[in-house]
Design a protein around this motif. Structure first.
Motif: not given
Lengths: 114, 111
Positions: A35, A37, A40-43, A45, A91
């Motif tokens: 992932y 990231q 300030g954002q979500g992971p 894919l 990640l």
């Protein structure tokens, strides 16, 4: 049980250089995910492996990103050449099989492209 | 494409106050998971909800899955400084192979 191992922890490179990240999932976890990231954002894919096969790479920028999991265990993610907008935390996560078991994430690699 | 939005984006609370974050999907989900990411850390799995209308509790945390399986909420009772972090919901669309993470709610707890 040992967690998901990632290295390096931090990396600073200049734009147009190449970089590689390594991930070793939890032993016995067939599914491995990379992932991205951004701060300030979500992971988001990038790629999903089931054993050594690719399940989903639809969001991987294939002109510059590549990933492999040759023996179905550890994996590497490469960026070549890097752009400024690639600055993010990368990640790695693993799960037993399907996402229904939840993901275990590694500590991530923080990439800064200058 | 699939979107999972969370509100609020940020929340500051006094220690001891309650906190709620809401997660809304544009598509029906087969299940939803919640993760917590401490500052500088990585997401850690908290819980999974599968059934329509399901409610689960973990000590001071209450998780709920909506009847239509398109929304979810996380409620923390009497927040503590250890609750600080960003809470992400992550949805699994029916037939999909991987989770789609929400935008996250960043919680700050003021002692």
């Amino acid at each position: 049980e040992a967690g998901v191992a990632q290295s390096p922890r931090y990396k600073i490179i200049e734009k147009r250089q190449s970089v590689a990240f390594w991930c070793n999932p939890i032993s016995g976890h067939a599914t491995l995910y990379w992932y991205q990231q951004i701060l300030g954002q979500g992971p988001k894919l990038l790629i999903q492996f089931q054993n050594n096969g690719v399940v989903d790479d639809s969001q991987l920028p294939k002109d510059r990103f590549s990933a492999e999991r040759l023996k179905g265990v550890d994996s590497t993610l490469k960026i070549q050449p890097a752009k400024l907008e690639d600055s993010a935390v990368y990640l790695c996560a693993s799960s037993l099989g399907s996402p229904l078991y939840g993901y275990t994430f590694g500590s991530g690699t923080r990439l800064t492209v200058v | 494409g699939q979107q999972v939005m969370q509100i609020p984006q940020y929340q500051h609370v006094q220690e001891g106050e309650d906190f709620t974050t809401y997660c809304n999907s544009s598509t029906t989900l087969s299940n939803i998971q919640w993760y917590k990411q401490r500052p500088g850390g990585h997401p850690v799995f908290l819980i999974q909800l599968v059934k329509s209308g399901e409610v689960k509790k973990q000590k001071r945390l209450t998780f709920q899955f909506g009847e239509a399986k398109k929304n979810s909420s996380l409620h923390i009772t009497a927040t503590q400084t250890t609750d600080v972090g960003t809470y992400f919901c992550a949805g699994l669309k029916t037939g999909a192979n991987n989770l789609f993470f929400g935008t996250g709610t960043r919680l700050t707890v003021i002692p």
